[in-house]
Design a protein around this motif. Structure first.
Motif, PDB file in Angstrom:
ATOM      1  N   ASN A  82      11.776 -66.508 -30.125  1.00  0.00           N
ATOM      2  CA  ASN A  82      12.021 -67.764 -29.429  1.00  0.00           C
ATOM      3  C   ASN A  82      11.598 -68.944 -30.300  1.00  0.00           C
ATOM      4  OD1 ASN A  82      12.426 -69.741 -27.511  1.00  0.00           O
ATOM      5  ND2 ASN A  82      11.438 -68.594 -25.875  1.00  0.00           N
ATOM      6  N   ALA A  83      10.431 -68.857 -30.932  1.00  0.00           N
ATOM      7  CA  ALA A  83       9.944 -69.934 -31.787  1.00  0.00           C
ATOM      8  C   ALA A  83      10.844 -70.113 -33.009  1.00  0.00           C
ATOM      9  CB  ALA A  83       8.504 -69.645 -32.219  1.00  0.00           C
ATOM     10  N   MET A  84      11.274 -69.013 -33.627  1.00  0.00           N
ATOM     11  CA  MET A  84      12.152 -69.100 -34.792  1.00  0.00           C
ATOM     12  C   MET A  84      13.485 -69.759 -34.424  1.00  0.00           C
ATOM     13  SD  MET A  84      10.989 -68.152 -37.728  1.00  0.00           S
ATOM     14  CE  MET A  84      12.482 -67.809 -38.630  1.00  0.00           C
ATOM     15  N   SER A  85      14.051 -69.382 -33.292  1.00  0.00           N
ATOM     16  CA  SER A  85      15.307 -69.992 -32.855  1.00  0.00           C
ATOM     17  C   SER A  85      15.118 -71.482 -32.589  1.00  0.00           C
ATOM     18  CB  SER A  85      15.843 -69.301 -31.603  1.00  0.00           C
ATOM     19  OG  SER A  85      17.028 -69.936 -31.175  1.00  0.00           O
ATOM     20  N   LEU A  86      13.994 -71.832 -31.999  1.00  0.00           N
ATOM     21  CA  LEU A  86      13.697 -73.236 -31.740  1.00  0.00           C
ATOM     22  C   LEU A  86      13.680 -74.030 -33.051  1.00  0.00           C
ATOM     23  CD1 LEU A  86      12.939 -75.217 -29.457  1.00  0.00           C
ATOM     24  CD2 LEU A  86      10.556 -74.683 -29.961  1.00  0.00           C
ATOM     25  N   LEU A  87      13.091 -73.453 -34.095  1.00  0.00           N
ATOM     26  CA  LEU A  87      13.029 -74.125 -35.394  1.00  0.00           C
ATOM     27  C   LEU A  87      14.371 -74.110 -36.117  1.00  0.00           C
ATOM     28  CD1 LEU A  87       9.597 -72.740 -36.616  1.00  0.00           C
ATOM     29  CD2 LEU A  87      10.083 -75.062 -35.824  1.00  0.00           C
ATOM     30  N   VAL A  88      15.027 -72.951 -36.151  1.00  0.00           N
ATOM     31  CA  VAL A  88      16.262 -72.796 -36.925  1.00  0.00           C
ATOM     32  C   VAL A  88      17.443 -73.483 -36.258  1.00  0.00           C
ATOM     33  CG1 VAL A  88      17.935 -71.080 -37.737  1.00  0.00           C
ATOM     34  CG2 VAL A  88      15.479 -70.675 -38.031  1.00  0.00           C
ATOM     35  N   HIS A  89      17.576 -73.317 -34.956  1.00  0.00           N
ATOM     36  CA  HIS A  89      18.717 -73.895 -34.255  1.00  0.00           C
ATOM     37  C   HIS A  89      18.403 -75.302 -33.729  1.00  0.00           C
ATOM     38  CE1 HIS A  89      19.431 -69.451 -33.937  1.00  0.00           C
ATOM     39  NE2 HIS A  89      20.476 -69.884 -34.612  1.00  0.00           N
ATOM     40  N   GLY A  90      17.210 -75.468 -33.185  1.00  0.00           N
ATOM     41  CA  GLY A  90      16.823 -76.782 -32.662  1.00  0.00           C
ATOM     42  C   GLY A  90      16.422 -77.764 -33.748  1.00  0.00           C
ATOM     43  N   GLY A  91      16.085 -77.250 -34.937  1.00  0.00           N
ATOM     44  CA  GLY A  91      15.668 -78.109 -36.046  1.00  0.00           C
ATOM     45  C   GLY A  91      16.692 -78.175 -37.151  1.00  0.00           C
ATOM     46  N   MET A 122       9.808 -75.238 -42.662  1.00  0.00           N
ATOM     47  CA  MET A 122       8.766 -74.716 -41.781  1.00  0.00           C
ATOM     48  C   MET A 122       7.366 -74.881 -42.362  1.00  0.00           C
ATOM     49  SD  MET A 122      10.698 -71.393 -40.304  1.00  0.00           S
ATOM     50  CE  MET A 122      12.427 -71.539 -39.912  1.00  0.00           C
ATOM     51  N   VAL A 123       7.261 -75.320 -43.609  1.00  0.00           N
ATOM     52  CA  VAL A 123       5.962 -75.502 -44.256  1.00  0.00           C
ATOM     53  C   VAL A 123       5.771 -76.942 -44.716  1.00  0.00           C
ATOM     54  CG1 VAL A 123       4.508 -74.781 -46.196  1.00  0.00           C
ATOM     55  CG2 VAL A 123       5.911 -73.087 -44.999  1.00  0.00           C
ATOM     56  N   TYR A 124       6.744 -77.467 -45.414  1.00  0.00           N
ATOM     57  CA  TYR A 124       6.637 -78.780 -46.037  1.00  0.00           C
ATOM     58  C   TYR A 124       7.363 -79.854 -45.229  1.00  0.00           C
ATOM     59  CZ  TYR A 124       5.178 -76.178 -50.188  1.00  0.00           C
ATOM     60  OH  TYR A 124       4.515 -75.369 -51.063  1.00  0.00           O
ATOM     61  N   LEU A 126      14.008 -59.339 -34.751  1.00  0.00           N
ATOM     62  CA  LEU A 126      12.936 -59.460 -33.764  1.00  0.00           C
ATOM     63  C   LEU A 126      13.433 -59.094 -32.371  1.00  0.00           C
ATOM     64  CD1 LEU A 126      11.641 -62.953 -34.954  1.00  0.00           C
ATOM     65  CD2 LEU A 126      10.650 -60.710 -35.509  1.00  0.00           C
ATOM     66  N   ASP A 127      12.514 -58.747 -31.504  1.00  0.00           N
ATOM     67  CA  ASP A 127      12.833 -58.576 -30.087  1.00  0.00           C
ATOM     68  C   ASP A 127      13.319 -59.938 -29.588  1.00  0.00           C
ATOM     69  OD1 ASP A 127      12.758 -58.564 -27.294  1.00  0.00           O
ATOM     70  OD2 ASP A 127      10.815 -57.566 -27.181  1.00  0.00           O
ATOM     71  N   PRO A 128      14.541 -60.023 -29.049  1.00  0.00           N
ATOM     72  CA  PRO A 128      15.088 -61.331 -28.671  1.00  0.00           C
ATOM     73  C   PRO A 128      14.283 -62.057 -27.592  1.00  0.00           C
ATOM     74  CG  PRO A 128      16.490 -59.565 -27.868  1.00  0.00           C
ATOM     75  CD  PRO A 128      15.461 -58.935 -28.755  1.00  0.00           C
ATOM     76  N   PHE A 129      13.424 -61.326 -26.884  1.00  0.00           N
ATOM     77  CA  PHE A 129      12.630 -61.944 -25.831  1.00  0.00           C
ATOM     78  C   PHE A 129      11.202 -62.253 -26.275  1.00  0.00           C
ATOM     79  CE2 PHE A 129      15.883 -59.322 -23.767  1.00  0.00           C
ATOM     80  CZ  PHE A 129      16.579 -60.335 -23.109  1.00  0.00           C
ATOM     81  N   SER A 130      10.902 -61.973 -27.521  1.00  0.00           N
ATOM     82  CA  SER A 130       9.544 -62.197 -28.017  1.00  0.00           C
ATOM     83  C   SER A 130       9.282 -63.673 -28.269  1.00  0.00           C
ATOM     84  CB  SER A 130       9.323 -61.407 -29.308  1.00  0.00           C
ATOM     85  OG  SER A 130      10.050 -62.008 -30.375  1.00  0.00           O
TER      86      SER A 130
END
Length: 146
Positions: free
Chosen positions: A73-82, A42-44, A65-69
Motif C-alpha cells: 500500500n505504501a509503495m503504491s502510494l509513492l509510485v502511483h500517487g507520487g 524515495m530517498v532524495y 508483495l502481498d497486495p493487502f500489506s
C-alpha cells in the motif's frame, strides 16, 4: 550511448521551461521514449525521470508483495500517487511544474543528474551536498578496517 551519465545545470526560462541536456535527449531518442514518467524519489529531494520501464520496474516490485500489506500500500502510494507523466516540447524542454518545484525546492535552475537507466531533477545546491555526502561516506568506508 544508451545510459544517462554525468550532470548539468540549466536555467529555467521565464515561462517555467528548462532545456533537457542534449546527451540526455539523445538517450531518450535512442530508447524511443516519448512520454516521461516522473516520480518523487524515495530517498532524495529529487524527481526521477524515465520511460515507462521506470514505472514498470516499481510495479514489478509492488507485485511481489502481498497486495493487502502495508508495504504494498505504501509503495503504491509513492509510485502511483507520487508520479506523473510529462512530455518534452518540440525544442527538448520540460515544464518545471509545481509538482517538481514543491518536492525539490527548485526555483531558477535545475541540475540534471544521470542515474544510468533514468535521470533526476535536483535543486543544484541539494545535489552538490548529496554528492559530497555520498563521496564522504564512500571514502570513510574505504578506510575502515574489515
Amino acid at each position: 550511448m544508451n545510459r544517462f551519465l554525468s550532470n548539468a545545470t540549466n536555467r529555467i526560462d521565464a515561462k517555467g521551461r528548462v532545456s533537457v541536456p542534449a546527451p540526455f535527449r539523445a538517450v531518450l531518442a535512442e530508447r524511443d521514449i516519448q512520454e516521461l514518467y516522473c516520480l518523487q524519489d524515495m530517498v532524495y529531494p529529487a524527481i526521477s525521470v524515465g520511460g515507462l520501464d521506470l514505472l514498470e520496474r516499481y510495479e514489478r516490485q509492488i507485485a511481489l508483495l502481498d497486495p493487502f500489506s502495508p508495504e504494498a500500500n505504501a509503495m503504491s502510494l509513492l509510485v502511483h500517487g507520487g508520479g506523473v507523466f510529462i512530455r518534452l516540447d518540440a525544442e527538448g524542454r520540460l515544464m518545471v511544474s509545481d509538482f517538481i518545484r514543491s518536492f525539490t525546492g527548485i526555483s531558477t535552475e535545475v541540475t540534471f543528474v544521470g542515474r544510468s537507466d533514468h535521470f533526476q531533477l535536483w535543486q543544484p545546491q541539494a545535489f552538490h551536498e548529496a554528492q559530497a555526502a555520498a563521496r564522504e561516506g564512500r571514502s570513510q568506508a574505504a578506510v575502515r578496517p574489515v
